[in-house]
Scaffold this motif. Structure first.
Motif, PDB file in Angstrom:
ATOM      1  N   UNK A 165     -36.285 -37.828  11.013  1.00 19.44           N
ATOM      2  CA  UNK A 165     -35.359 -38.675  10.269  1.00 19.44           C
ATOM      3  C   UNK A 165     -35.839 -38.854   8.833  1.00 19.44           C
ATOM      4  N   UNK A 166     -34.920 -38.686   7.895  1.00 20.25           N
ATOM      5  CA  UNK A 166     -35.210 -38.941   6.487  1.00 20.25           C
ATOM      6  C   UNK A 166     -35.159 -40.448   6.269  1.00 20.25           C
ATOM      7  N   UNK A 167     -36.317 -41.067   6.225  1.00 18.16           N
ATOM      8  CA  UNK A 167     -36.383 -42.521   6.163  1.00 18.16           C
ATOM      9  C   UNK A 167     -35.849 -43.069   4.842  1.00 18.16           C
ATOM     10  N   UNK A 168     -36.055 -42.343   3.754  1.00 20.22           N
ATOM     11  CA  UNK A 168     -35.553 -42.791   2.459  1.00 20.22           C
ATOM     12  C   UNK A 168     -34.043 -42.885   2.442  1.00 20.22           C
ATOM     13  N   UNK A 169     -33.394 -41.868   2.950  1.00 16.97           N
ATOM     14  CA  UNK A 169     -31.924 -41.857   2.993  1.00 16.97           C
ATOM     15  C   UNK A 169     -31.410 -42.948   3.930  1.00 16.97           C
ATOM     16  N   UNK A 170     -32.087 -43.089   5.083  1.00 16.13           N
ATOM     17  CA  UNK A 170     -31.673 -44.113   6.037  1.00 16.13           C
ATOM     18  C   UNK A 170     -31.783 -45.505   5.421  1.00 16.13           C
ATOM     19  N   UNK A 171     -32.860 -45.749   4.694  1.00 13.16           N
ATOM     20  CA  UNK A 171     -33.067 -47.055   4.076  1.00 13.16           C
ATOM     21  C   UNK A 171     -31.994 -47.333   3.021  1.00 13.16           C
ATOM     22  N   UNK A 172     -31.749 -46.365   2.160  1.00 15.71           N
ATOM     23  CA  UNK A 172     -30.740 -46.552   1.109  1.00 15.71           C
ATOM     24  C   UNK A 172     -29.359 -46.806   1.706  1.00 15.71           C
TER      25      UNK A 172
END
Length: 290
Positions: free
Chosen positions: A139-146
């Motif tokens: 999972x791309x955590x940066x994209x998920x967070x944004x």
């Protein structure tokens, strides 16, 4: 006396002394063996007791936690049901109930139904994290967070400043997207509810340390006392300040968040000061997942 008789007498005396010495040695040896065996048995029994006690401690703790959880859940379920029952009984006793009062009672009952639904959802969430294995995917955590911060800002009607890394592709973790999104939602909802401000200032940031990704969600507002901070992730725990800010809460959201992050082999912490309250989430980077 003749010399042969003297010799025989000396020999008999020596033999008696030897037999007496052997008897004394046997007695001393027997006492020593009894003492040593008693010590071994005593030490063994004590060590067995300590080992058994240590082995049973997690079981006893789990049993106590389960008992406390059941009692707390029953209490939380009884409260809205009792309110609904009382209101309905009072309404039924009234022969000439005005329409306006009937609508107020129905509206109050709907609030309690919503509270029961929220509680049941949280209880089911805790049950699932306890009993089921979750599926972790890259999972791309940066994209998920944004994405989640944009969604939550719109949902709660508050601005949320997101400070994720510019190179989001570098922050990959093994995660269940829906569950991690649920954790972010719980933390932001708590920030909005308990900050004590009409327009809470919430900031979310993402950074990378050695082998882990680090999410920080900070809100400006009321300070959480140290005594409450030590129990903030306990199931059904609600400090005085939380009860005052939101009397209808259940104290399950952060407990659920902790369970979810633990199932991701991560950890979640909280600290509070004049600068604000910050929740810190650590998740292992995907390159270190087995």
């Amino acid at each position: 006396l003749p010399r042969p008789l003297v010799s025989d007498r000396i020999v008999r005396m020596i033999e008696k002394q030897r037999e007496a010495q052997l008897a004394a040695d046997r007695h001393a040896l027997l006492l020593s063996l009894l003492f040593i065996n008693s010590v071994i048995i005593g030490v063994g029994a004590y060590a067995s007791y300590l080992f058994a006690k240590r082995t049973l401690q997690p079981i006893e703790a789990a049993h106590a936690a389960q008992t406390r959880f059941t009692a707390d859940a029953s209490h939380e379920l009884r409260t809205p049901l009792a309110i609904m029952q009382t209101e309905i009984e009072v309404a039924l006793r009234s022969k000439n109930l005005p329409l306006s009062e009937a609508k107020e009672i129905l509206a109050s009952n709907l609030e309690e139904v919503a509270r029961l639904r929220q509680l049941s959802d949280q209880l089911l969430g805790l049950t699932r994290t306890d009993a089921e294995s979750i599926k972790l995917v890259k999972t791309n955590l940066g994209k998920l967070l944004k994405d989640q911060m944009k969604l939550l800002a719109k949902r709660h009607g508050v601005p949320i400043k997101s400070e994720a890394l510019a190179d989001d592709s570098a922050v990959d973790v093994a995660a269940d997207k829906l569950l991690v999104a649920q954790v972010l939602g719980i933390i932001v909802e708590n920030a909005v509810t308990y900050s004590g401000q009409a327009d809470p200032q919430i900031t979310a940031s993402l950074s990378v340390g050695k082998d882990v990704a680090k999410i920080q969600i900070t809100n400006q507002g009321n300070i959480i006392p140290k005594k409450s901070l030590d129990h903030i992730f306990d199931r059904f725990y609600r400090g005085p300040e939380a009860t005052k800010a939101n009397p209808k809460g259940h104290g399950l959201g952060l407990a659920l968040a902790k369970d979810i992050i633990s199932r991701h082999n991560g950890d979640i912490q909280a600290n509070s000061s004049k600068k604000g309250t910050t929740f810190i989430i650590h998740l292992p980077l995907v390159s270190n997942q087995s």
